[in-house]
Design a protein around this motif. Structure first.
Motif, PDB file in Angstrom:
ATOM      1  N   TYR A   1       0.825  -1.203   0.000  1.00  0.00           N
ATOM      2  CA  TYR A   1       0.000   0.000   0.000  1.00  0.00           C
ATOM      3  C   TYR A   1       0.859   1.252   0.000  1.00  0.00           C
ATOM      4  O   TYR A   1       0.461   2.280  -0.510  1.00  0.00           O
ATOM      5  CB  TYR A   1      -0.930   0.018   1.219  1.00  0.00           C
ATOM      6  N   GLU A   2       2.056   1.116   0.613  1.00  0.00           N
ATOM      7  CA  GLU A   2       2.951   2.267   0.651  1.00  0.00           C
ATOM      8  C   GLU A   2       3.581   2.462  -0.715  1.00  0.00           C
ATOM      9  O   GLU A   2       3.561   1.577  -1.564  1.00  0.00           O
ATOM     10  CB  GLU A   2       4.057   2.029   1.684  1.00  0.00           C
ATOM     11  N   ARG A   3       4.185   3.622  -0.889  1.00  0.00           N
ATOM     12  CA  ARG A   3       4.918   3.833  -2.122  1.00  0.00           C
ATOM     13  C   ARG A   3       6.165   2.959  -2.114  1.00  0.00           C
ATOM     14  O   ARG A   3       6.621   2.483  -1.087  1.00  0.00           O
ATOM     15  CB  ARG A   3       5.294   5.305  -2.256  1.00  0.00           C
ATOM     16  N   PHE A   4       6.700   2.755  -3.307  1.00  0.00           N
ATOM     17  CA  PHE A   4       7.786   1.812  -3.481  1.00  0.00           C
ATOM     18  C   PHE A   4       8.966   2.109  -2.560  1.00  0.00           C
ATOM     19  O   PHE A   4       9.504   1.225  -1.890  1.00  0.00           O
ATOM     20  CB  PHE A   4       8.226   1.826  -4.949  1.00  0.00           C
ATOM     21  N   TYR A   5       9.359   3.395  -2.476  1.00  0.00           N
ATOM     22  CA  TYR A   5      10.565   3.709  -1.712  1.00  0.00           C
ATOM     23  C   TYR A   5      10.363   3.449  -0.237  1.00  0.00           C
ATOM     24  O   TYR A   5      11.230   2.881   0.442  1.00  0.00           O
ATOM     25  CB  TYR A   5      10.962   5.167  -1.934  1.00  0.00           C
ATOM     26  N   SER A   6       9.185   3.873   0.281  1.00  0.00           N
ATOM     27  CA  SER A   6       9.000   3.683   1.717  1.00  0.00           C
ATOM     28  C   SER A   6       8.867   2.196   2.037  1.00  0.00           C
ATOM     29  O   SER A   6       9.331   1.735   3.084  1.00  0.00           O
ATOM     30  CB  SER A   6       7.788   4.455   2.212  1.00  0.00           C
ATOM     31  N   ALA A   7       8.267   1.423   1.099  1.00  0.00           N
ATOM     32  CA  ALA A   7       8.185  -0.021   1.328  1.00  0.00           C
ATOM     33  C   ALA A   7       9.583  -0.620   1.352  1.00  0.00           C
ATOM     34  O   ALA A   7       9.911  -1.431   2.216  1.00  0.00           O
ATOM     35  CB  ALA A   7       7.351  -0.681   0.241  1.00  0.00           C
ATOM     36  N   PHE A   8      10.415  -0.192   0.427  1.00  0.00           N
ATOM     37  CA  PHE A   8      11.795  -0.670   0.360  1.00  0.00           C
ATOM     38  C   PHE A   8      12.511  -0.362   1.671  1.00  0.00           C
ATOM     39  O   PHE A   8      13.108  -1.241   2.297  1.00  0.00           O
ATOM     40  CB  PHE A   8      12.490   0.031  -0.815  1.00  0.00           C
ATOM     41  N   ALA A   9      12.389   0.904   2.094  1.00  0.00           N
ATOM     42  CA  ALA A   9      13.097   1.306   3.309  1.00  0.00           C
ATOM     43  C   ALA A   9      12.594   0.542   4.516  1.00  0.00           C
ATOM     44  O   ALA A   9      13.386   0.053   5.327  1.00  0.00           O
ATOM     45  CB  ALA A   9      12.929   2.806   3.531  1.00  0.00           C
ATOM     46  N   SER A  10      11.269   0.403   4.614  1.00  0.00           N
ATOM     47  CA  SER A  10      10.768  -0.235   5.831  1.00  0.00           C
ATOM     48  C   SER A  10      11.109  -1.724   5.828  1.00  0.00           C
ATOM     49  O   SER A  10      11.322  -2.319   6.883  1.00  0.00           O
ATOM     50  CB  SER A  10       9.274  -0.015   5.991  1.00  0.00           C
ATOM     51  N   ARG A  11      11.210  -2.320   4.632  1.00  0.00           N
ATOM     52  CA  ARG A  11      11.634  -3.723   4.615  1.00  0.00           C
ATOM     53  C   ARG A  11      13.075  -3.847   5.090  1.00  0.00           C
ATOM     54  O   ARG A  11      13.395  -4.720   5.897  1.00  0.00           O
ATOM     55  CB  ARG A  11      11.508  -4.300   3.212  1.00  0.00           C
ATOM     56  N   VAL A  12      13.917  -2.956   4.603  1.00  0.00           N
ATOM     57  CA  VAL A  12      15.325  -3.011   5.030  1.00  0.00           C
ATOM     58  C   VAL A  12      15.419  -2.854   6.541  1.00  0.00           C
ATOM     59  O   VAL A  12      16.124  -3.597   7.224  1.00  0.00           O
ATOM     60  CB  VAL A  12      16.146  -1.927   4.302  1.00  0.00           C
ATOM     61  N   ILE A  13      14.641  -1.884   7.066  1.00  0.00           N
ATOM     62  CA  ILE A  13      14.668  -1.667   8.513  1.00  0.00           C
ATOM     63  C   ILE A  13      14.196  -2.914   9.247  1.00  0.00           C
ATOM     64  O   ILE A  13      14.753  -3.317  10.272  1.00  0.00           O
ATOM     65  CB  ILE A  13      13.755  -0.461   8.871  1.00  0.00           C
ATOM     66  N   ARG A  14      13.186  -3.566   8.682  1.00  0.00           N
ATOM     67  CA  ARG A  14      12.669  -4.762   9.338  1.00  0.00           C
ATOM     68  C   ARG A  14      13.702  -5.877   9.341  1.00  0.00           C
ATOM     69  O   ARG A  14      13.833  -6.617  10.313  1.00  0.00           O
ATOM     70  CB  ARG A  14      11.391  -5.214   8.638  1.00  0.00           C
ATOM     71  N   TYR A  15      14.454  -6.002   8.222  1.00  0.00           N
ATOM     72  CA  TYR A  15      15.499  -7.024   8.201  1.00  0.00           C
ATOM     73  C   TYR A  15      16.563  -6.730   9.251  1.00  0.00           C
ATOM     74  O   TYR A  15      17.020  -7.630   9.960  1.00  0.00           O
ATOM     75  CB  TYR A  15      16.159  -7.109   6.822  1.00  0.00           C
ATOM     76  N   ILE A  16      16.921  -5.428   9.347  1.00  0.00           N
ATOM     77  CA  ILE A  16      17.919  -5.071  10.361  1.00  0.00           C
ATOM     78  C   ILE A  16      17.371  -5.400  11.743  1.00  0.00           C
ATOM     79  O   ILE A  16      18.074  -5.943  12.601  1.00  0.00           O
ATOM     80  CB  ILE A  16      18.281  -3.568  10.246  1.00  0.00           C
ATOM     81  N   GLY A  17      16.093  -5.098  11.952  1.00  0.00           N
ATOM     82  CA  GLY A  17      15.473  -5.392  13.249  1.00  0.00           C
ATOM     83  C   GLY A  17      15.514  -6.871  13.557  1.00  0.00           C
ATOM     84  O   GLY A  17      15.875  -7.282  14.664  1.00  0.00           O
ATOM     85  N   ALA A  18      15.166  -7.692  12.571  1.00  0.00           N
ATOM     86  CA  ALA A  18      15.186  -9.138  12.796  1.00  0.00           C
ATOM     87  C   ALA A  18      16.601  -9.611  13.085  1.00  0.00           C
ATOM     88  O   ALA A  18      16.831 -10.453  13.967  1.00  0.00           O
ATOM     89  CB  ALA A  18      14.630  -9.863  11.580  1.00  0.00           C
ATOM     90  N   PHE A  19      17.568  -9.035  12.356  1.00  0.00           N
ATOM     91  CA  PHE A  19      18.960  -9.410  12.589  1.00  0.00           C
ATOM     92  C   PHE A  19      19.379  -9.057  14.012  1.00  0.00           C
ATOM     93  O   PHE A  19      19.960  -9.878  14.735  1.00  0.00           O
ATOM     94  CB  PHE A  19      19.852  -8.685  11.577  1.00  0.00           C
ATOM     95  N   LEU A  20      19.025  -7.835  14.442  1.00  0.00           N
ATOM     96  CA  LEU A  20      19.385  -7.415  15.808  1.00  0.00           C
ATOM     97  C   LEU A  20      18.710  -8.306  16.833  1.00  0.00           C
ATOM     98  O   LEU A  20      19.309  -8.673  17.839  1.00  0.00           O
ATOM     99  CB  LEU A  20      18.971  -5.956  16.028  1.00  0.00           C
ATOM    100  N   ALA A  21      17.439  -8.641  16.572  1.00  0.00           N
ATOM    101  CA  ALA A  21      16.687  -9.443  17.539  1.00  0.00           C
ATOM    102  C   ALA A  21      17.402 -10.749  17.821  1.00  0.00           C
ATOM    103  O   ALA A  21      17.431 -11.220  18.950  1.00  0.00           O
ATOM    104  CB  ALA A  21      15.284  -9.717  17.011  1.00  0.00           C
ATOM    105  N   VAL A  22      17.983 -11.342  16.799  1.00  0.00           N
ATOM    106  CA  VAL A  22      18.621 -12.636  16.996  1.00  0.00           C
ATOM    107  C   VAL A  22      20.087 -12.487  17.372  1.00  0.00           C
ATOM    108  O   VAL A  22      20.583 -13.165  18.260  1.00  0.00           O
ATOM    109  CB  VAL A  22      18.521 -13.486  15.718  1.00  0.00           C
ATOM    110  N   PHE A  23      20.790 -11.573  16.696  1.00  0.00           N
ATOM    111  CA  PHE A  23      22.249 -11.633  16.756  1.00  0.00           C
ATOM    112  C   PHE A  23      22.904 -10.636  17.692  1.00  0.00           C
ATOM    113  O   PHE A  23      24.086 -10.790  17.984  1.00  0.00           O
ATOM    114  CB  PHE A  23      22.835 -11.444  15.355  1.00  0.00           C
TER     115      PHE A  23
END
Lengths: 360, 515
Positions: free
Chosen positions: B303-325
């Motif tokens: 639903y978001e525009r492409f750039y914000s979706a891209f950015a929020s996905r990257v942030i989410r990956y970083i979040g998941a990485f931090l959560a585990v590692f």
């Protein structure tokens, strides 16, 4: 169709990850010792020879698209000789596994965990590889594809950091070598390029046979180019005289590089972790190959029960070398055996098959 | 004294001499037995089958001179007003002519949505249990099931679990008909197909398998159906029960099927060639097959525009990485591979650690477990107590423990980082497994440093490589084909160049645009 579990990408990944392993670290030193600045030539020659070898191997395997080495040699040579050939293969795979495990352990012991006992590290490496054996070919193919990225990244990392620092006078003169030295160097490069002999096990699992040959050659050329660049970069960075004194030249390379304002001060540990992925895939593939052939030889009832024994043998072999020098000797010996297997057994099977008219 | 008390208690317990006789009666009809023409026998049989249950209503209607009717239904499952209005009045006064019973039922303009003719006992029982009203008549061996079903259901509201900023807010409710209608409303295609099954030997729950016929791989659909049919379990409370029962690998730590409450997410997944599993009494749809990256994505990305979706996905990956590692890497760097840190960072780390009485790994485990306890406590707590938890947790753990010298402030930062990181992962299933995996990583990196961490990561990757979700490998975007698939799965492409569905779901129709 049930056995066709590996697609062409996974097949390519298995070849590349089986090849890129400890060669990544040892190759520059081995080549510099033999042919000094003409290393690139030896490397290129090695790639060409490997393509010829893989042509022979694929030629043999294409006659038997649904068989592994045991079934192939059974058709050509009969029951008893085929068992001997399979045993040679098993011992070769086991030797590759244990020498690679041992070299990896040495590297970890020197650079990462100096106080940890060696057996513990060997144990962990083999336990994780045993888990792959329990899960089977499909899992191994997926695992290699997933780790392919890290394998290539570890090579690219070397190139990236040395790119600006290569001194041209270190890699000149380009052709200064004798013919005998060049041959020796070519053999050294072949040791690092081996990986194709795992096809004797995996070939029957591919679901897309038409593309096998082209993708094999492509992968080998790709690895050849990567390795030529790697060798030139490392020699260009250190110079031949210095590189001869280093046991782990590529890791030492990262030790001399200081990256400022980065959380990790010692970038070589970062590289080592990446390289562990490369070494690890090699270990897994060869370990699985040996285990698979053992399973083929033995009746089905004991197939999984053999894993602890296989584990113990590999563990013992990995503990065998007393120091890093003997590890290198073991590696060398294993590599020679590999070249013998690739050349002699393939040619033998091909010619006897031709004479007896087994191929249709 | 003691004996006295005992006697008093015994007397209290034995007040009244009535005993209660159980009235359990076995089913008194043969399998596939037909209705007989004797009304009395039919009623008796049905009553016995239900063990003379008190909520089974059997209403006899003296139907004028010719017919004797009986209406059977279960209290609370039917619209009693309508029954009174239409059936009782209609049949007791209107029909006095001697036309056949069938004609009266079929040809009359009885206001009811559906009428089924039934002749087997088993069918009648099933209809009664589903809330239909059974109409029987003296002298006929055919009964009629009338649809006057009425359940009380919740109105459609937004989901508590899956919040979104933009896009539709409505979520599924506990009624399967409404849920299917919500999906049908979104995909107005004749290829949208619903296959219904009844699962659970006692609960007899309605289960729907939903897919788009010309996109989905029908082999997977058949596999799902055969696994559902083979379920031998009497209790299906929720669609998640089904997910546990038909999973490829029931003991793995990774979630293999994605539950969701949002109809928009389900319909978008259906159009990607996936299958949805809905169950009655459940506001959750199960999406399958699922690959690992599905659990990290949210519908908001589209639903978001492409750039914000891209950015929020990257942030989410970083979040998941931090959560585990984050905690394992901190432990590996400060406890084992100390020489990897820059000197300026290593000195403050060890200075702070100097006063702490525990080894680092114990300290970290204490912190992590405290955090997990706090989180678990906060999950299902009534609203007014919530602030109290955060005050106690924040003050005791964050402030006092550091001041008392029990925990080093760096570790507090790291653990908090991992907690915040885990909040970015929206899938509850994945977060749970990541939290458990984190403990494995903490222990292995505490013992063997970065090497142990690498080994345990490899072990988990091998494990997830061995997993499949209905034949689709769990790491399919990374372990199947070239890097293109991985890229498509990790990042969202802009719609103007996104013509193809993801191939790794083994779909039949790959293109999204008309040709």
């Amino acid at each position: 169709m049930k056995d066709r579990k590996i697609n062409i990408y996974q097949y390519r990944a298995i070849l590349i990850t089986a090849t890129i392993g400890i060669g990544l670290i040892t190759l520059p030193r081995a080549l510099a010792n033999k042919v000094s600045t003409a290393s690139w030539l030896a490397m290129t020659l090695g790639t060409v020879i490997l393509i010829v070898i893989s042509f022979l191997i694929l030629r043999l395997l294409n006659y038997f698209p649904n068989n592994n080495i045991y079934e192939i040699s059974q058709t050509i040579l009969g029951k008893y000789l085929s068992i001997i050939i399979t045993l040679i293969f098993i011992s070769y795979y086991t030797l590759v596994t244990s020498s690679t495990v041992r070299f990896t352990t040495d590297a970890i012991n020197v650079w990462m965990l100096p106080l940890t006992p060696m057996s513990a590290i060997i144990f962990i490496l083999l336990i994780v590889s045993s888990y792959v054996c329990l899960k089977g070919t499909e899992t191994l193919g997926r695992f290699c594809t997933a780790f392919l990225f890290f394998n290539i990244l570890s090579v690219l990392l070397v190139l990236f950091f040395t790119f600006t620092k290569v001194k041209p006078y270190n890699i000149q003169p380009y052709f200064h070598t004798t013919f005998v030295e060049l041959l020796k160097g070519t053999k050294e490069s072949l040791l690092s390029l081996l990986g194709i002999e795992t096809f004797f096990v995996f070939h029957k699992f591919i679901n897309n046979e038409q593309d096998v040959a082209s993708s094999t050659y492509k992968s080998i050329i790709f690895i050849g180019i990567l390795y030529v660049l790697l060798v030139e970069a490392t020699i260009g960075y250190f110079g031949v005289d210095q590189i001869k004194t280093l046991v782990f030249p590529v890791i030492s390379l990262f030790k001399t590089i200081e990256v400022r304002y980065f959380i990790f001060e010692r970038i070589e540990l970062f590289f080592l972790t990446l390289w562990l992925a490369a070494a690890f895939t090699t270990i897994c593939i060869y370990y699985y190959c040996g285990f698979y052939l053992l399973k083929v030889l033995l009746p089905k009832k004991v197939s999984h029960a053999i894993l602890p024994i296989y584990f113990a043998i590999t563990f013992y072999l990995s503990r065998l070398p007393q120091n890093i020098d003997e590890t290198f000797k073991l590696l060398n010996y294993t590599g020679n055996l590999g070249i013998l297997i690739c050349l002699i057994i393939t040619v033998l099977l091909l010619s006897i098959g031709k004479i007896r008219g087994v191929f249709r | 004294m003691l004996r006295k008390i005992k006697n008093i208690l015994r007397a209290a317990r034995n007040q009244g001499d009535k005993t209660y006789e159980s009235k359990i009666v076995d089913a008194s009809y043969e399998k596939n037995e037909r209705l007989s023409s004797s009304l009395k026998k039919n009623i008796d049989n049905i009553r016995k089958t239900f063990g003379d249950s008190d909520d089974l209503q059997i209403r006899k209607i003296p139907g004028g001179s010719v017919y004797n009717f009986v209406l059977i239904f279960i209290d609370g499952l039917v619209k009693e007003d309508d029954l009174n209005e239409f059936i009782l009045k209609y049949f007791s006064f209107k029909n006095k002519e001697s036309t056949s019973f069938k004609e009266i039922i079929i040809n009359s303009n009885l206001p009811v949505t559906s009428i089924h003719e039934v002749q087997d006992y088993s069918d009648i029982i099933a209809h009664i249990l589903n809330g239909l009203s059974i109409l029987m008549i003296e002298g006929s061996n055919t009964a009629y099931a009338l649809d006057y079903i009425c359940f009380n259901k919740r109105s459609i509201t937004d989901s508590n679990l899956e919040k979104n900023l933009r896009g539709p807010r409505e979520a599924f409710i506990e009624d399967i008909k409404t849920n299917l209608a919500l999906l049908r409303k979104r995909i107005k295609s004749r290829n949208f197909q619903v296959d219904k099954l009844t699962i659970g030997s006692r609960t007899n729950t309605d289960v729907a398998i939903v897919y788009i016929r010309d996109i989905v791989n029908l082999d997977i659909v058949n596999e799902v159906k055969s696994r559902l049919v083979n379920i031998n379990y009497d209790d299906v409370q929720d669609s998640t029960y089904l997910a546990h029962l038909i999973s490829d690998n029931p003991i793995t730590i990774f979630p293999l099927m994605a539950p969701t409450e949002k109809p928009d997410k389900v319909s978008s997944s259906l159009l990607n060639g996936r299958i949805a599993l809905l169950s009655d009494n459940s506001p959750t749809a199960i999406l399958l097959p699922s690959v690992f990256t599905d659990f990290l994505h949210v519908q908001d990305d589209f639903y978001e525009r492409f750039y914000s979706a891209f950015a929020s996905r990257v942030i989410r990956y970083i979040g998941a990485f931090l959560a585990v590692f984050s905690t394992p890497i901190y432990i590996a760097l400060t406890a084992v591979n100390v020489d990897m840190l820059p000197t300026k960072l290593a000195i403050p780390f060890s200075q702070v650690r100097y006063v702490v009485p525990f080894p680092l790994i114990v300290e970290a485990l204490i912190m992590e477990i405290t955090l997990e306890v706090l989180r678990e406590a906060g999950l299902r707590i009534p609203n007014p107590i919530g602030p109290a938890i955060s005050i106690v947790g924040g003050l005791v753990v964050g402030q006092t423990a550091v001041n008392a010298g029990l925990i080093s402030p760096f570790l507090t930062i790291i653990v908090a980082l991992s907690a915040i990181g885990s909040f970015t992962v929206t899938s509850v299933d994945l977060v749970t497994s990541l939290r458990i995996i984190k403990f494995l990583f903490i222990i292995s990196s505490g013992v063997f440093g970065l090497f142990g961490l690498g080994a345990s990561v490899s072990l988990l990757i091998i494990h997830s490589c061995s997993l499949t979700s209905f034949g689709v490998p769990y790491l399919a975007p990374f372990s199947e084909t070239s890097i293109k698939d991985a890229f498509n799965s990790i990042f969202r492409k802009p719609f103007i160049i996104d013509f193809e569905r993801n191939r790794y779901y083994r779909i039949k129709n790959e293109t999204r645009v008309k040709k």
